[in-house]
Design a protein around this motif. Structure first.
Motif, PDB file in Angstrom:
ATOM      1  N   ILE A 104      51.648 -71.528 -28.117  1.00  0.00           N
ATOM      2  CA  ILE A 104      52.581 -70.768 -27.038  1.00  0.00           C
ATOM      3  C   ILE A 104      51.971 -69.299 -26.715  1.00  0.00           C
ATOM      4  CG2 ILE A 104      54.831 -70.084 -26.777  1.00  0.00           C
ATOM      5  CD1 ILE A 104      55.987 -72.346 -28.350  1.00  0.00           C
ATOM      6  N   LEU A 105      51.624 -68.793 -27.791  1.00  0.00           N
ATOM      7  CA  LEU A 105      51.120 -67.172 -27.535  1.00  0.00           C
ATOM      8  C   LEU A 105      49.886 -67.406 -26.937  1.00  0.00           C
ATOM      9  CD1 LEU A 105      51.328 -64.255 -28.456  1.00  0.00           C
ATOM     10  CD2 LEU A 105      49.969 -64.870 -30.373  1.00  0.00           C
ATOM     11  N   PHE A 106      49.007 -68.153 -27.240  1.00  0.00           N
ATOM     12  CA  PHE A 106      47.863 -68.384 -26.713  1.00  0.00           C
ATOM     13  C   PHE A 106      47.846 -68.612 -25.128  1.00  0.00           C
ATOM     14  CE2 PHE A 106      44.459 -71.342 -25.047  1.00  0.00           C
ATOM     15  CZ  PHE A 106      43.076 -70.544 -24.958  1.00  0.00           C
ATOM     16  N   LEU A 107      48.798 -69.646 -24.703  1.00  0.00           N
ATOM     17  CA  LEU A 107      49.016 -69.986 -23.335  1.00  0.00           C
ATOM     18  C   LEU A 107      49.703 -68.858 -22.671  1.00  0.00           C
ATOM     19  CD1 LEU A 107      50.024 -73.725 -23.740  1.00  0.00           C
ATOM     20  CD2 LEU A 107      48.042 -73.002 -22.913  1.00  0.00           C
ATOM     21  N   LEU A 108      50.708 -68.043 -23.238  1.00  0.00           N
ATOM     22  CA  LEU A 108      51.279 -67.095 -22.620  1.00  0.00           C
ATOM     23  C   LEU A 108      50.450 -66.109 -22.181  1.00  0.00           C
ATOM     24  CD1 LEU A 108      54.107 -66.616 -22.223  1.00  0.00           C
ATOM     25  CD2 LEU A 108      54.401 -65.220 -24.327  1.00  0.00           C
ATOM     26  N   GLN A 131      55.908 -73.001 -15.993  1.00  0.00           N
ATOM     27  CA  GLN A 131      54.628 -73.864 -16.258  1.00  0.00           C
ATOM     28  C   GLN A 131      54.863 -74.009 -17.827  1.00  0.00           C
ATOM     29  OE1 GLN A 131      50.845 -73.568 -14.698  1.00  0.00           O
ATOM     30  NE2 GLN A 131      49.892 -72.767 -16.457  1.00  0.00           N
ATOM     31  N   MET A 132      55.239 -72.946 -18.613  1.00  0.00           N
ATOM     32  CA  MET A 132      55.283 -73.353 -20.186  1.00  0.00           C
ATOM     33  C   MET A 132      56.453 -74.291 -20.296  1.00  0.00           C
ATOM     34  SD  MET A 132      53.305 -71.031 -21.567  1.00  0.00           S
ATOM     35  CE  MET A 132      54.124 -70.369 -23.200  1.00  0.00           C
ATOM     36  N   MET A 150      49.476 -77.876 -25.300  1.00  0.00           N
ATOM     37  CA  MET A 150      50.672 -78.160 -25.821  1.00  0.00           C
ATOM     38  C   MET A 150      50.702 -79.607 -27.062  1.00  0.00           C
ATOM     39  SD  MET A 150      53.332 -76.093 -25.235  1.00  0.00           S
ATOM     40  CE  MET A 150      53.624 -74.742 -24.031  1.00  0.00           C
ATOM     41  N   LEU A 151      50.140 -80.502 -26.133  1.00  0.00           N
ATOM     42  CA  LEU A 151      50.171 -81.830 -26.995  1.00  0.00           C
ATOM     43  C   LEU A 151      49.258 -81.789 -28.008  1.00  0.00           C
ATOM     44  CD1 LEU A 151      50.754 -85.053 -26.832  1.00  0.00           C
ATOM     45  CD2 LEU A 151      48.595 -85.193 -25.443  1.00  0.00           C
ATOM     46  N   ALA A 152      47.939 -81.193 -28.018  1.00  0.00           N
ATOM     47  CA  ALA A 152      47.480 -80.983 -29.292  1.00  0.00           C
ATOM     48  C   ALA A 152      47.974 -80.267 -30.310  1.00  0.00           C
ATOM     49  CB  ALA A 152      45.986 -80.003 -28.971  1.00  0.00           C
ATOM     50  N   GLY A 153      48.990 -79.144 -29.947  1.00  0.00           N
ATOM     51  CA  GLY A 153      49.545 -78.349 -30.855  1.00  0.00           C
ATOM     52  C   GLY A 153      50.743 -79.317 -31.499  1.00  0.00           C
ATOM     53  N   LEU A 154      51.279 -80.211 -30.981  1.00  0.00           N
ATOM     54  CA  LEU A 154      52.458 -81.121 -31.210  1.00  0.00           C
ATOM     55  C   LEU A 154      51.626 -82.000 -32.105  1.00  0.00           C
ATOM     56  CD1 LEU A 154      54.611 -82.157 -28.189  1.00  0.00           C
ATOM     57  CD2 LEU A 154      55.331 -80.810 -30.101  1.00  0.00           C
ATOM     58  N   ILE A 189      39.610 -79.783 -25.803  1.00  0.00           N
ATOM     59  CA  ILE A 189      40.899 -79.155 -25.421  1.00  0.00           C
ATOM     60  C   ILE A 189      41.591 -78.850 -26.899  1.00  0.00           C
ATOM     61  CG2 ILE A 189      43.286 -79.279 -24.469  1.00  0.00           C
ATOM     62  CD1 ILE A 189      41.912 -80.965 -22.170  1.00  0.00           C
ATOM     63  N   LYS A 190      41.552 -79.827 -27.610  1.00  0.00           N
ATOM     64  CA  LYS A 190      42.083 -79.586 -28.885  1.00  0.00           C
ATOM     65  C   LYS A 190      41.707 -78.771 -29.683  1.00  0.00           C
ATOM     66  CE  LYS A 190      42.856 -84.555 -30.256  1.00  0.00           C
ATOM     67  NZ  LYS A 190      42.366 -85.615 -30.440  1.00  0.00           N
ATOM     68  N   ILE A 191      40.496 -78.081 -29.676  1.00  0.00           N
ATOM     69  CA  ILE A 191      39.729 -77.063 -30.238  1.00  0.00           C
ATOM     70  C   ILE A 191      40.334 -75.678 -29.535  1.00  0.00           C
ATOM     71  CG2 ILE A 191      37.916 -76.030 -31.526  1.00  0.00           C
ATOM     72  CD1 ILE A 191      36.510 -78.527 -30.450  1.00  0.00           C
ATOM     73  N   SER A 192      40.316 -75.736 -28.301  1.00  0.00           N
ATOM     74  CA  SER A 192      40.317 -74.448 -27.684  1.00  0.00           C
ATOM     75  C   SER A 192      41.808 -73.657 -27.657  1.00  0.00           C
ATOM     76  CB  SER A 192      39.992 -74.672 -26.095  1.00  0.00           C
ATOM     77  OG  SER A 192      41.101 -75.806 -25.415  1.00  0.00           O
ATOM     78  N   GLY A 193      42.779 -74.657 -27.884  1.00  0.00           N
ATOM     79  CA  GLY A 193      44.145 -73.797 -28.117  1.00  0.00           C
ATOM     80  C   GLY A 193      44.551 -73.330 -29.310  1.00  0.00           C
ATOM     81  N   LEU A 194      43.823 -73.995 -30.330  1.00  0.00           N
ATOM     82  CA  LEU A 194      44.061 -73.802 -31.721  1.00  0.00           C
ATOM     83  C   LEU A 194      43.144 -72.912 -32.472  1.00  0.00           C
ATOM     84  CD1 LEU A 194      44.868 -77.505 -32.299  1.00  0.00           C
ATOM     85  CD2 LEU A 194      46.552 -75.815 -31.752  1.00  0.00           C
ATOM     86  N   LYS A 195      42.156 -72.083 -31.512  1.00  0.00           N
ATOM     87  CA  LYS A 195      41.117 -71.136 -32.200  1.00  0.00           C
ATOM     88  C   LYS A 195      39.829 -72.076 -32.671  1.00  0.00           C
ATOM     89  CE  LYS A 195      43.985 -67.805 -33.607  1.00  0.00           C
ATOM     90  NZ  LYS A 195      44.577 -67.006 -34.702  1.00  0.00           N
TER      91      LYS A 195
END
Lengths: 297, 274
Positions: free
Chosen positions: A217-221, A86-87, A179-183, B268-274
């Protein structure tokens, strides 16, 4: 005088009044059950009998129960099927979405997110039929490339991986979008600088993308791992834990005891132990990734 | 170069749309299977489309009183649950974000700690608590235990921390008290965060299965997922009906998502990034 000042600054009354619903509810339905669980885990307790103090016996029963350890192994295996795949898929697909135009990426985002709102029960119903031996799509598709039919959910070797597919299906959309938001959070200038230095795509991924997305990645993991290890609905509905306990996840094992036992000591002790196991594994993952992080500053 | 780009684009777009199709395929298949005859769902050889499109499954299951009642009861429960979730948790979020009071730190730690207790660890004792409260087999047992949520409260508090204090100061000069400020300033501004938390709450209620299975025994109060699972194990041979019922039970959640899509994507943008 000091008192008046204090009441002006402090809104004790309003604060307590407005906090009382959440505090009362959390106390009644989380804190009290938790403390109570710890307490009666030391008793031989049942719905229809007097409780007797038994010390650590319940924990001893759980820890010497092979089926409990078996279920932990099943849970870990399940996480191992679900999480890496999934990751990886969501990481790669986030890049695909980013490369698309605004309009089409909107359509793609919507369609991969929709499964996320579907319940585990409906997913179990759908995939139960997809894996049907005679008329299911899975066997039809492998038949097209000349592979013999497989009894997906009834075979010890395929049952657990078969459950991983709906689990990935349910979680893929949200993890890809996170992941997209992180990118999108990584400044373009980093890549531009790397281009000037003549870095190739692989180097950019290793030296820029992955380190900068470590938190995502850590959060999702961690959330994915906790979710996978606690899986209950898919095995409960699709396989009932079978064949030969191949899909007996820890939570299903605990839930079966809740339904079948007169004595609740075992069930409560097992649930508390699971809580400890889960917590330590999450802490362990955090530890590894954090120490890694410390190295590259 | 331009050609290389075009090829790259073509690959990206084909992968993108292929994955989208694979992703929604199971749901499309589910909805289509709802038009199939009793056992045609697993006909050999496999067929995607029904031999004859039957609308009757959808009509039959909807006119089945047990199904439509369960759909309605779950819907009402989910709405009540969502409204009170928003109210209770946003009040606490506002208090923790803005008010000063004695024992604030202790209360904060107490509330946040509950976030780390998994529901499975307290499964049995929660059951004992609700049975002692005589809540078993009532709608209240489905609504009350999950209402307060430290995670939702925390999320809303982060949002409230970003609301400028100057807005309140103006209201305070006009003589508004803390509660009025919450009611007339914070609540109306909460729309974006309420959408995200509200949908999570609604979905959680609508899709829940284990808790209703444990606490609800009268068929008149069956929740929709409980109904479907029971139908599957008791009338599993009526596959077309089961598929139609499952499709209908998934529709409210999908519609809700499509309707509030923009806000959810932002969330979603907020949730993954704290």
């Amino acid at each position: 005088m000091g008192k008046i000042e204090q009441t002006k600054k402090y809104d004790n009354g309003t604060a307590y009044l407005m906090l009382s619903p959440i505090v009362i509810l959390l106390t009644s339905f989380v804190a009290v059950p938790f403390v109570y669980a710890i307490y009666i885990s030391f008793y031989n307790w049942g719905f229809y009998q007097d409780s007797v103090f038994v010390g650590w016996r319940n924990f001893y029963l759980v820890l010497t129960d092979q089926l409990f350890w078996h279920s932990i192994v099943v849970g870990l295996k399940f996480a191992l099927y679900v999480i890496p795949l999934q990751m990886l898929l969501s990481f790669l697909f986030a890049h695909v979405i980013r490369a698309m135009g605004r309009r089409s990426s909107g359509i793609v985002k919507t369609s991969i997110y929709i499964p996320t709102v579907i319940s585990g029960i409906i997913a179990s119903i759908i995939f139960g039929f997809i894996y049907h031996y005679d008329g299911g799509i899975a066997n039809y598709l492998i038949g097209l490339i000349g592979i013999e039919k497989i009894a997906w959910l009834n075979d010890v070797s395929t049952a657990l991986p078969s459950l991983a597919v709906p689990a990935i299906w349910l979680g893929f959309g949200i993890s890809a979008l996170i992941m997209l938001a992180g990118l999108l959070d990584i400044p373009d200038s980093y890549y531009e600088a790397a281009d000037m230095e003549g870095a190739n795509a692989f180097q950019k991924m290793i030296y820029i993308t992955i380190p900068l997305m470590k938190n995502v990645i850590l959060f999702l993991l961690v959330t994915g791992f906790a979710g996978a290890l606690q899986q209950l609905e898919l095995p409960m509905i699709m396989t009932g834990g079978g064949p030969v306990n191949a899909t007996l996840t820890p939570n299903l094992h605990i839930f079966n005891h809740f339904r079948n036992d007169v004595e609740m000591g075992y069930t409560i002790a097992a649930a508390l132990l699971m809580f400890v196991v889960l917590g330590s594994i999450a802490a362990f993952i955090f530890r590894i990734l954090n120490s890694d992080k410390a190295i590259d500053g | 170069m331009v050609r290389g780009n075009a090829v790259g684009k073509a690959i990206v777009y084909s992968i993108g749309f292929l994955v989208s199709i694979v992703s929604i395929f199971p749901l499309v298949w589910l909805a289509i299977a709802g038009f199939k005859g009793k056992t045609e769902v697993v006909a050999t050889p496999f067929r995607f489309f029904p031999e004859k499109w039957l609308i009757s499954n959808y009509i039959t299951i909807l006119s089945d009183e047990a199904f439509s009642r369960s759909l309605l009861i779950t819907f009402i429960g989910a709405v009540i649950f969502t409204v009170f979730t928003l109210l209770i948790n946003s009040m606490a979020a506002y208090v923790f974000a803005r008010l000063e009071f004695r024992f604030k730190r202790i209360l904060w730690v107490y509330v946040i700690m509950t976030m780390f207790i998994p529901s499975m660890a307290i499964l049995v004792t929660s059951f004992i608590v609700v049975s002692k409260m005589n809540l078993l087999d009532t709608i209240a047992v489905l609504i009350l235990p999950g209402l307060a949520s430290a995670a939702h409260m925390f999320f809303m508090r982060q949002f409230y921390l970003n609301i400028p204090v100057s807005l309140e100061e103006a209201a305070m000069i006009d003589g508004a008290d803390r509660f009025k400020i919450y009611l007339y300033i914070f609540l109306p501004l909460s729309y974006p965060v309420f959408v995200i938390v509200g949908i999570a709450a609604f979905l959680g209620y609508w899709n829940s299965f284990i808790w209703p299975t444990m606490t609800i025994t009268s068929p008149e109060l069956y929740q929709i997922m409980q109904y479907l699972a029971t139908f599957r194990s008791e009338r599993g041979s009526e596959m077309g009906l089961l598929m139609a019922g499952s499709t209908l039970s998934a529709i409210p959640t999908i519609v809700l998502f499509l309707f509030f899509q923009k806000h959810i994507m932002k969330g979603i943008k907020i949730s993954g990034l704290k």
